[in-house]
Design a protein around this motif. Structure first.
Motif, mmCIF file in Angstrom:
data_model
loop_
_atom_site.group_PDB
_atom_site.id
_atom_site.type_symbol
_atom_site.label_atom_id
_atom_site.label_comp_id
_atom_site.label_asym_id
_atom_site.label_seq_id
_atom_site.Cartn_x
_atom_site.Cartn_y
_atom_site.Cartn_z
ATOM 1 N N LEU A 179 0.816 -1.208 0.000
ATOM 2 C CA LEU A 179 0.000 0.000 0.000
ATOM 3 C C LEU A 179 0.854 1.263 0.000
ATOM 4 O O LEU A 179 0.526 2.248 -0.677
ATOM 5 C CB LEU A 179 -0.957 -0.006 1.193
ATOM 6 C CG LEU A 179 -2.019 -1.110 1.168
ATOM 7 C CD1 LEU A 179 -2.832 -1.106 2.461
ATOM 8 C CD2 LEU A 179 -2.945 -0.962 -0.042
ATOM 9 N N ILE A 180 1.953 1.259 0.753
ATOM 10 C CA ILE A 180 2.849 2.419 0.749
ATOM 11 C C ILE A 180 3.429 2.631 -0.646
ATOM 12 O O ILE A 180 3.411 3.751 -1.177
ATOM 13 C CB ILE A 180 3.996 2.228 1.762
ATOM 14 C CG1 ILE A 180 3.491 2.408 3.196
ATOM 15 C CG2 ILE A 180 5.130 3.235 1.497
ATOM 16 C CD1 ILE A 180 4.528 2.083 4.251
ATOM 17 N N LEU A 181 3.950 1.588 -1.253
ATOM 18 C CA LEU A 181 4.553 1.704 -2.574
ATOM 19 C C LEU A 181 3.525 2.111 -3.616
ATOM 20 O O LEU A 181 3.816 2.902 -4.525
ATOM 21 C CB LEU A 181 5.224 0.382 -2.969
ATOM 22 C CG LEU A 181 6.426 -0.012 -2.100
ATOM 23 C CD1 LEU A 181 6.881 -1.435 -2.409
ATOM 24 C CD2 LEU A 181 7.581 0.965 -2.296
ATOM 25 N N HIS A 182 2.304 1.605 -3.477
ATOM 26 C CA HIS A 182 1.242 1.969 -4.410
ATOM 27 C C HIS A 182 0.924 3.466 -4.286
ATOM 28 O O HIS A 182 0.748 4.155 -5.289
ATOM 29 C CB HIS A 182 -0.014 1.136 -4.133
ATOM 30 C CG HIS A 182 -1.019 1.201 -5.235
ATOM 31 N ND1 HIS A 182 -0.779 0.674 -6.482
ATOM 32 C CD2 HIS A 182 -2.266 1.759 -5.282
ATOM 33 C CE1 HIS A 182 -1.838 0.889 -7.256
ATOM 34 N NE2 HIS A 182 -2.740 1.541 -6.556
ATOM 35 N N GLY A 183 0.883 3.953 -3.051
ATOM 36 C CA GLY A 183 0.617 5.366 -2.841
ATOM 37 C C GLY A 183 1.772 6.251 -3.267
ATOM 38 O O GLY A 183 1.582 7.376 -3.718
ATOM 39 N N ARG A 184 2.971 5.744 -3.136
ATOM 40 C CA ARG A 184 4.170 6.535 -3.454
ATOM 41 C C ARG A 184 4.391 6.671 -4.952
ATOM 42 O O ARG A 184 4.865 7.712 -5.424
ATOM 43 C CB ARG A 184 5.374 5.882 -2.790
ATOM 44 C CG ARG A 184 6.664 6.666 -2.876
ATOM 45 C CD ARG A 184 7.743 6.013 -2.019
ATOM 46 N NE ARG A 184 7.483 6.221 -0.588
ATOM 47 C CZ ARG A 184 8.148 5.603 0.378
ATOM 48 N NH1 ARG A 184 9.087 4.724 0.074
ATOM 49 N NH2 ARG A 184 7.869 5.852 1.639
ATOM 50 N N TYR A 185 4.043 5.627 -5.722
ATOM 51 C CA TYR A 185 4.388 5.628 -7.137
ATOM 52 C C TYR A 185 3.210 5.592 -8.114
ATOM 53 O O TYR A 185 3.384 5.924 -9.282
ATOM 54 C CB TYR A 185 5.318 4.443 -7.436
ATOM 55 C CG TYR A 185 6.626 4.541 -6.700
ATOM 56 C CD1 TYR A 185 7.546 5.543 -7.002
ATOM 57 C CD2 TYR A 185 6.933 3.655 -5.670
ATOM 58 C CE1 TYR A 185 8.746 5.651 -6.309
ATOM 59 C CE2 TYR A 185 8.137 3.755 -4.967
ATOM 60 C CZ TYR A 185 9.029 4.757 -5.301
ATOM 61 O OH TYR A 185 10.214 4.865 -4.605
#
Length: 212
Positions: A179-185
């Motif tokens: 979820l963090i990576l999805h939100g970041r990129y």
């Protein structure tokens, strides 16, 4: 959002990135704790540059203490709020040496009692260093959970609790990294890249844009 759709979302995120992890560089639980303490209001790239200077010199609580506060500040001065962060890290190192023989405690209460460590940081340590099923909700996860409707909540604690309840258990260990990576990129705050999103057809966000 129903359970079937959540299952499909995390199955796709896993297929897209089978072994997600933090973008902070670390090799021991203490290095992870130090990096997360330094990461507040800073980028992982910036923290990694600082710890690349710090960790070869001091990567244990005692070594940080031996470095001294001014020495610590000199290694991390490129990071925002470095004075406060250095003081918190130094205080934490003293506690770790005096109470835990230099080891990182493995309970939430003990972690949150360390200077500069809040619930999110404790969750990162418990999950990433020790493999516990926790959910470290930052601004990215809060946005993605609400926007997709995976877990809607008015505050980070509500989102955390709903994610722990609704994310299929098979995916829970790695869910906060996905979820963090999805939100970041991909699911960016101002202009989400819906056109290149692997879960676009499953996402329930009503205002999708065709940016790839």
């Amino acid at each position: 959002m129903n359970a079937t759709k959540r299952e499909q979302i995390f199955a796709r995120l896993k297929a897209h990135n089978p072994e997600p992890t933090t973008e902070l560089n670390w090799s021991t639980p203490f290095e992870l704790l130090a990096a997360v303490l330094l990461s507040a209001q800073a980028t992982d790239v910036g923290v990694n540059k600082a710890t690349a200077r710090l960790f070869p010199v001091a990567n244990t609580p005692q070594a940080i203490i031996d470095l001294g506060l001014d020495g610590l500040k000199a290694h991390i001065k490129t990071i925002g709020l470095y004075n406060t962060k250095a003081e918190n890290l130094m205080k934490t190192c003293h506690i770790l040496v005096e109470r835990y023989a230099g080891e990182i405690p493995r309970t939430r209460a003990e972690l949150e009692a360390l200077p500069g460590v809040g619930r999110k940081t404790a969750n990162v340590i418990l999950n990433t260093a020790f493999g516990e099923l926790t959910m470290a909700v930052d601004t990215h996860i809060f946005r993605v959970a609400n926007r997709t409707r995976i877990a809607k909540g008015k505050n980070v604690l509500e989102v955390e609790q709903k994610l722990l309840r609704h994310v299929p258990k098979a995916y829970l260990k790695d869910a906060h990294h996905w979820l963090i990576l999805h939100g970041r990129y991909t699911c960016l705050a101002r202009k989400p890249r819906c056109g290149s999103c692997v879960i676009e057809d499953l996402c329930e966000y009503p205002d999708k844009v065709e940016i790839g």
